[in-house]
Design a protein around this motif. Structure first.
Motif, mmCIF file in Angstrom:
data_model
loop_
_atom_site.group_PDB
_atom_site.id
_atom_site.type_symbol
_atom_site.label_atom_id
_atom_site.label_comp_id
_atom_site.label_asym_id
_atom_site.label_seq_id
_atom_site.Cartn_x
_atom_site.Cartn_y
_atom_site.Cartn_z
ATOM 1 N N ALA A 176 27.562 -88.163 45.821
ATOM 2 C CA ALA A 176 27.828 -87.273 44.695
ATOM 3 C C ALA A 176 29.325 -87.032 44.528
ATOM 4 O O ALA A 176 30.105 -87.176 45.474
ATOM 5 N N LYS A 177 29.717 -86.658 43.344
ATOM 6 C CA LYS A 177 31.109 -86.284 43.107
ATOM 7 C C LYS A 177 31.371 -84.896 43.699
ATOM 8 O O LYS A 177 30.487 -84.048 43.717
ATOM 9 N N PRO A 178 32.577 -84.656 44.193
ATOM 10 C CA PRO A 178 32.893 -83.340 44.776
ATOM 11 C C PRO A 178 32.786 -82.226 43.738
ATOM 12 O O PRO A 178 33.168 -82.402 42.579
ATOM 13 N N ALA A 252 28.745 -95.741 51.124
ATOM 14 C CA ALA A 252 28.475 -95.244 49.775
ATOM 15 C C ALA A 252 29.616 -94.374 49.256
ATOM 16 O O ALA A 252 29.510 -93.809 48.159
ATOM 17 N N GLY A 253 30.682 -94.267 50.042
ATOM 18 C CA GLY A 253 31.873 -93.550 49.592
ATOM 19 C C GLY A 253 32.081 -92.183 50.199
ATOM 20 O O GLY A 253 33.035 -91.484 49.835
ATOM 21 N N GLY A 254 31.226 -91.758 51.130
ATOM 22 C CA GLY A 254 31.307 -90.413 51.681
ATOM 23 C C GLY A 254 32.160 -90.314 52.927
ATOM 24 O O GLY A 254 32.721 -91.303 53.408
ATOM 25 N N PRO A 277 31.012 -85.451 50.308
ATOM 26 C CA PRO A 277 31.533 -86.499 49.426
ATOM 27 C C PRO A 277 32.935 -86.989 49.782
ATOM 28 O O PRO A 277 33.236 -88.168 49.595
ATOM 29 N N ASP A 278 33.805 -86.102 50.260
ATOM 30 C CA ASP A 278 35.159 -86.508 50.624
ATOM 31 C C ASP A 278 35.720 -85.536 51.660
ATOM 32 O O ASP A 278 35.059 -84.560 52.051
#
Length: 292
Positions: A176-178, A252-254, A277-278
């Protein structure tokens, strides 16, 4: 970057992963799917489920599906990779030393045959099989297989994470986006901590938009890795619960780290873990939910 340095790094990478590569992931996935088809699904919501036994408590259970599917996968991995270490959740009940051996193993397979056994025996379709591949102390592949629908999340180190549908369709996944903590959906598992700490964290989860709980790491990592929820956290660190999911979430980008900010690695069993997410979201959630 100079050519000699680039060549050196490429050579090092090839050497590091020489005992397992992307071509092997398909074989591993077939082993996981076969165990689900033959040992797990036939016992789900079935009068022939077999024995259900308590391990440490009434919510810590083992069934015949756990035991038989882990045995099938273990035998298949050892047949194809005879020198590999196999670390299964149920095998570690009698040989806990297998966990520490993960740090130095040339090649290891880490199995949770039925993650979410409580849900499985209750007839809830929120369970899955976790499978991680570890090469010399690093997780290089992760699989979460959802037996009921036949879908799978698959990731390999540096190559992204994908959803493989039972019909063969494949698509990349992303976290998910932050968003601010007040807009997040997430969970911190509190089943394995003391009453006061549980009460504090449960109260802090009221700061989010919605808290959820599946009592199943496989489904929690699935939700976080596909962007359906923003964060998940756990105090108890067993490798079969987290290694596959952490790699999938990363690809997945997390971002995932232990509560003290250090990386989560094979063999770690303490320190808590949080996925977000980040990095910035991770820090905010840690302060507002876990530590506040």
């Amino acid at each position: 970057m100079g050519k000699s340095q680039a060549g050196s790094e490429t050579s090092h990478s090839q050497e590091r992963f020489s005992v397992f590569d992307d071509h092997d992931i398909g074989a591993v996935l077939e082993i996981v799917k076969e165990a689900a088809r033959l040992d797990i699904l036939p016992r789900f919501r079935s009068p022939d489920m077999g024995d259900v036994t308590e391990k440490k408590s009434a919510i810590d259970l083992v069934t015949d599906a756990d035991l038989l599917s882990e045995r099938r996968m273990t035998e298949a991995f050892r047949a194809r990779w005879p020198n590999a270490l196999v670390v299964g959740e149920e095998a570690c009940e009698t040989n806990p030393g297998l966990i520490s051996a993960l740090r130095d193993a040339e090649l290891a397979f880490v199995i949770d045959p039925v993650d979410g056994t409580f849900n499985f025996q209750a007839g809830l379709p929120t369970f899955g099989t976790n499978l991680a591949v570890v090469v010399r102390g690093e997780t290089v592949a992760g699989i979460i297989h959802e037996a009921v629908l036949g879908d799978t999340l698959v990731a390999s180190k540096g190559a992204g994470a994908h959803l493989l549908r039972a019909d063969g369709h494949q698509a990349p996944i992303a976290v998910a986006k932050p968003v601010p903590v007040s807009s997040t959906v997430g969970t911190i598992s509190i089943n394995d901590i003391g009453y006061e700490q549980r009460r504090r964290i449960a109260g802090n989860l009221a700061k989010t938009q919605m808290a959820f709980a599946y009592n199943c790491s496989a489904y929690e990592y699935w939700m976080a890795s596909t962007g359906k929820v923003h964060f998940i956290g756990h105090h108890k660190l067993m490798p079969w619960d987290h290694l596959a999911g952490v790699l999938i979430h990363l690809e997945a980008g997390g971002f995932t780290a232990r509560f003290d900010g250090t990386p989560y690695l094979p063999g770690h069993t303490t320190g808590g873990i949080l996925s977000a997410p980040d990095v910035e979201s991770w820090q905010e959630i840690l302060q507002e939910i876990v530590l506040a």
